[in-house]
Design an enzyme around this catalytic site. Structure first.
Site, mmCIF file in Angstrom:
data_model
loop_
_atom_site.group_PDB
_atom_site.id
_atom_site.type_symbol
_atom_site.label_atom_id
_atom_site.label_comp_id
_atom_site.label_asym_id
_atom_site.label_seq_id
_atom_site.Cartn_x
_atom_site.Cartn_y
_atom_site.Cartn_z
ATOM 1 N N CYS A 131 0.840 -1.204 0.000
ATOM 2 C CA CYS A 131 0.000 0.000 0.000
ATOM 3 C C CYS A 131 0.875 1.254 0.000
ATOM 4 C CB CYS A 131 -0.915 -0.019 1.228
ATOM 5 S SG CYS A 131 -1.920 1.459 1.353
ATOM 6 N N CYS A 134 -0.421 4.163 2.141
ATOM 7 C CA CYS A 134 -0.298 3.968 3.595
ATOM 8 C C CYS A 134 1.155 4.150 4.037
ATOM 9 C CB CYS A 134 -0.725 2.570 4.032
ATOM 10 S SG CYS A 134 -2.158 1.915 3.214
ATOM 11 N N ASP A 135 2.103 3.589 3.287
ATOM 12 C CA ASP A 135 3.492 3.512 3.757
ATOM 13 C C ASP A 135 4.472 4.392 2.993
ATOM 14 O OD1 ASP A 135 2.520 1.514 5.432
ATOM 15 O OD2 ASP A 135 2.935 -0.063 3.983
#
Ligand code: NAP
Length: 307
Positions: A131, A134-135
């Site tokens: 992701c 997200c990261d």
């Protein structure tokens, strides 16, 4: 007893919730957690949903949920462990106990596929990610790679290029599958390099990712690519662990259902990414929600008439 239980709080499930309540059905939507909004929640930008150009995926998912809540859909947080067809009623087994419903809509979506190469599992969360939104922020000014050639891979690479020093896109063919508009944007970015015809054979690193081993599928030449982060975007797999064999699935595990969302079991429907379909998009998931509830209403009317 509910009229309709919906499993999954992504666009398909939420849309079905709105249509269910509007149809006067006692509707309950079960999601794993309050943040189980499906893949849209981790999409940086959605450019192709009519009327919402360039909207952040998280905001869009939240908007969908607020709409369903405002319409009066009931939500329950629970993990579904199994379902059972008892004819006129269906049972939903969850970690919070069993629930009963007249009809059931499976809208549990899909999750990221894995590469299944050495180092992938060991270094997950230590530079291996599924992701980018997200990261990605952990990799500011670092060298990263995205694996895949679909919409997600290309979107991820474009997103990472905003703040990474360099982004490699590693694709196993010499042609991308992603939408043309995304390809054009990707190929215009100065800090993105596409590595065509390459597959990742290993991800290496002690405590963090340090490199990836690549093999050219045409020449068989191998190379070691230094990088700090590797984002895997090689497609999706349906979330169907709880679905019994009685409900027909295709060879990839997608639940077999047409546009009316009817499965082979009367009173059980499938909508969104979890069902067999040609195009998996937010707009087709939302449409499925509407079509599924129309089928639910028809079924409930017919079963009332035969009693
Ligand atoms: P996808 O379209 O299935 O693409 C997966 C990519 O990964 C393909 O390029 C595939 O290569 C590659 N791949 C698969 N297995 C691999 C392996 N073992 N090793 C190396 N490469 C591998 O999946 P996605 O990009 O995750 O998208 C999922 C769905 O969501 C799609 O239907 C997509 O259209 C939709 N989506 C749409 C949008 C949008 O419209 N903006 C955004 C996000 C997602 P090949 O090309 O060689 O098969």
């Amino acid at each position: 007893m509910e009229d309709l239980i919906i499993l999954g709080g992504g666009p398909a499930g939420l849309s079905a919730g709105v249509y269910g309540v509007r149809a006067g059905l006692k509707t309950l939507l079960i999601e794993k957690s309050a943040m189980s909004g499906g893949q849209v929640l981790t999409t940086y930008e959605v450019d192709n949903y009519l009327g919402m150009k360039g909207m952040n995926g998280f905001d869009m998912g939240m908007k969908f949920k607020e709409h369903a809540e405002a319409m009066g859909v009931n939500f329950k947080e629970a993990e579904v462990t199994g379902i059972e067809d008892m004819g006129d009623r269906k049972l939903v087994h969850t970690d919070q106990g069993d629930l009963e419903t007249k009809t059931l809509l499976l809208a549990s979506g899909a999750s990221h596929s894995k590469l299944h190469v050495p180092g992938e599992e060991e270094l997950a969360g230590m530079g291996v990610s599924y992701c980018a939104t997200c990261d990605g922020a952990f990799f500011k000014n670092k060298v990263t790679a995205v694996v895949g050639g679909g919409d997600v891979a290309v979107e991820d690479a474009i997103f990472l290029a905003r703040f990474c020093q360099k982004v490699y896109l590693i694709h196993r063919r010499n042609e991308l599958r992603a939408a043309k508009i995304l390809q054009d944007e990707l190929l215009s970015l100065p800090n993105v390099e596409v590595l065509w015809d390459q597959v990742v054979t290993q991800i290496k690193g002690e405590e963090q990712v340090e490199s990836a081993m690549l093999r050219n599928v045409k020449t068989d030449v191998t190379q070691e690519l230094s990088l700090q982060g590797i984002f895997i975007a090689v497609g999706i797999e349906p979330n169907t662990e709880y679905v019994p064999d009685q409900i027909q699935q295709d060879e990839k595990g997608y639940i077999i259902a047409g546009e009316d969302c009817c499965t082979n079991v009367a009173g059980i429907y499938a909508a969104g990414d979890v069902r067999t379909k040609a195009l998996r998009q937010i707009v087709t998931a939302v449409a499925d929600g509407a079509n599924a509830v129309t089928s639910v209403q028809k079924y409930l009317l017919e079963s009332k008439a035969t009693k």
